[in-house]
Design an enzyme around this catalytic site. Sequence first.
Site, PDB file in Angstrom:
ATOM      1  N   HIS A 178      82.365  58.333 124.964  1.00  0.00           N
ATOM      2  CA  HIS A 178      81.637  58.051 126.246  1.00  0.00           C
ATOM      3  C   HIS A 178      80.161  58.471 126.133  1.00  0.00           C
ATOM      4  CE1 HIS A 178      85.979  57.330 128.120  1.00  0.00           C
ATOM      5  NE2 HIS A 178      85.890  58.397 127.147  1.00  0.00           N
ATOM      6  N   SER A 193      53.143  51.504 118.671  1.00  0.00           N
ATOM      7  CA  SER A 193      52.561  50.865 119.987  1.00  0.00           C
ATOM      8  C   SER A 193      51.189  50.287 119.667  1.00  0.00           C
ATOM      9  CB  SER A 193      52.954  51.649 121.075  1.00  0.00           C
ATOM     10  OG  SER A 193      51.944  51.412 122.203  1.00  0.00           O
ATOM     11  N   LYS A 222      53.634  56.680 119.576  1.00  0.00           N
ATOM     12  CA  LYS A 222      54.988  55.876 119.661  1.00  0.00           C
ATOM     13  C   LYS A 222      55.412  55.829 118.260  1.00  0.00           C
ATOM     14  CE  LYS A 222      57.286  54.696 122.178  1.00  0.00           C
ATOM     15  NZ  LYS A 222      57.259  53.507 122.946  1.00  0.00           N
ATOM     16  N   GLU A 264      66.436  47.648 116.578  1.00  0.00           N
ATOM     17  CA  GLU A 264      66.546  46.932 117.632  1.00  0.00           C
ATOM     18  C   GLU A 264      66.894  45.154 117.308  1.00  0.00           C
ATOM     19  OE1 GLU A 264      63.727  49.775 120.506  1.00  0.00           O
ATOM     20  OE2 GLU A 264      63.025  48.118 119.505  1.00  0.00           O
TER      21      GLU A 264
END
Length: 459
Positions: free
Chosen positions: A153, A274, A280, A287
């Site tokens: 979970h 970024s 970043k 992704e």
Amino acid sequence: MWKGRFAQETAAAVSAFTQSLDLDWRLASSDIEGSRGHVAMLAQVGLLGADEACRIDGALAEIDGEIASGLLKPKEELEDVHMNVEARLIEKLGPLGAKLHMGRSRNDQVATTMRLFLRGEYGRLSLELKGLLTALLDRAEADRLVVITGYTHLQQAQPVSLGHYWMAHFEAFRRDVTRLEAARAAIDESPLGAGALAGSTLPLDRAFSARELGFSRPTRNSLDSVAQRDYLLDYHHFATVFALHASRLAEDLILYASQEFGWLLLPDAYCTGSSMMPQKKNPDVLELIRGKTGQVAGHLVDLVISLKGLPSTYNRDLQEDKRGLWASIATVESVLSLLPDLLNHIAVDEERAARAFEDGLLLATDVAEHLVERGVPFREAHEKTGRLVRRCLEEKRALNSFSLEEWRSLLPEAGEDLPERLNAVDAVRLRRTFGGTAFDRVAEAIGEGRRFLSEGWPL
């Protein structure tokens, strides 16, 4: 080549709409391979003389070279790869070239060509899957003694070996190998000789052409041979489940590499930055692997919907079965080209991973199972341990910080060895059930995985 019964020329817009060269020109070499097998069979049964078969076979080999070198360009007015190859053969050989198509239709021809093409694709996918499985085994071996948090979970659950975690993904991708094997078995039949739908009045030897092309047997029913695309559904099923497994792995790695988890470090070469925020480090590759999963699953649904409404046998709708297939294969191969090297260059911050065990709450199950070993019914042990966890939370105290005297007052059934075994390493070491996370069990699983990869790789 089919206009004998037509009084009008095909409209230019219709030719452009119905052509399939953007889809099937890549099949040229496989189409020629199927034609050469067909020629050998025609000679075997006496429909071609030996010299005729030799001349046609030689010309087909030359055409294959012309296509490979880019010398032969397809003509849209000839509709597809099959007609372009045959037209070029007739240019070379005249009326002799026109004998090639006796006893077959484009319906059984394309069904054969697709199987020949996929045979090569499956061989490449198999080797790439082996590379991914090898990378996971290498990671499991390197990280076998590293202890991390296991989750259910998305909540901290129990300590596990990081090697055991990698082996979980190994098992998932290993099942994908089985699915790819099933897709490979599904194409091991030759439709050649099924004709347009009913076979042929000519004395074709379908078993001979099947053997000539490396198939185990000819297909059993001519109607089914030209109509069914089950073998493509088998591929798409493999690809979809593989993509789901890759997506889950990508999602895990994205989470574990985030600042909130922070114990996994992704290689810079597989991340981007970024344009605005200098600090970043974005896991773009992972992704995109996750994002492409929907496309792969969509190609499966696309084919299912196309097939759902078709009557028997061949229908032109089936021309479109290749569009999603090519896209899916390209996506799966791109993922397989990236994942192994990415996995090889991941680093682990063991100190950061160990912080999850500081409050000892991940060892609550170990306390309950210790009580069970001492004769306490599990539900009673679960309740007592749960109350103790609540006390730890209220007092902001670690579960494994109690002394032996405190344990005896809190849980009279506890043994003297309980305090010393309440640590993450022992929690992992003692979980020795088959398939469990114990370090020696992980070593056994790695060994079995190595044998799987070395002893007669499936494809």
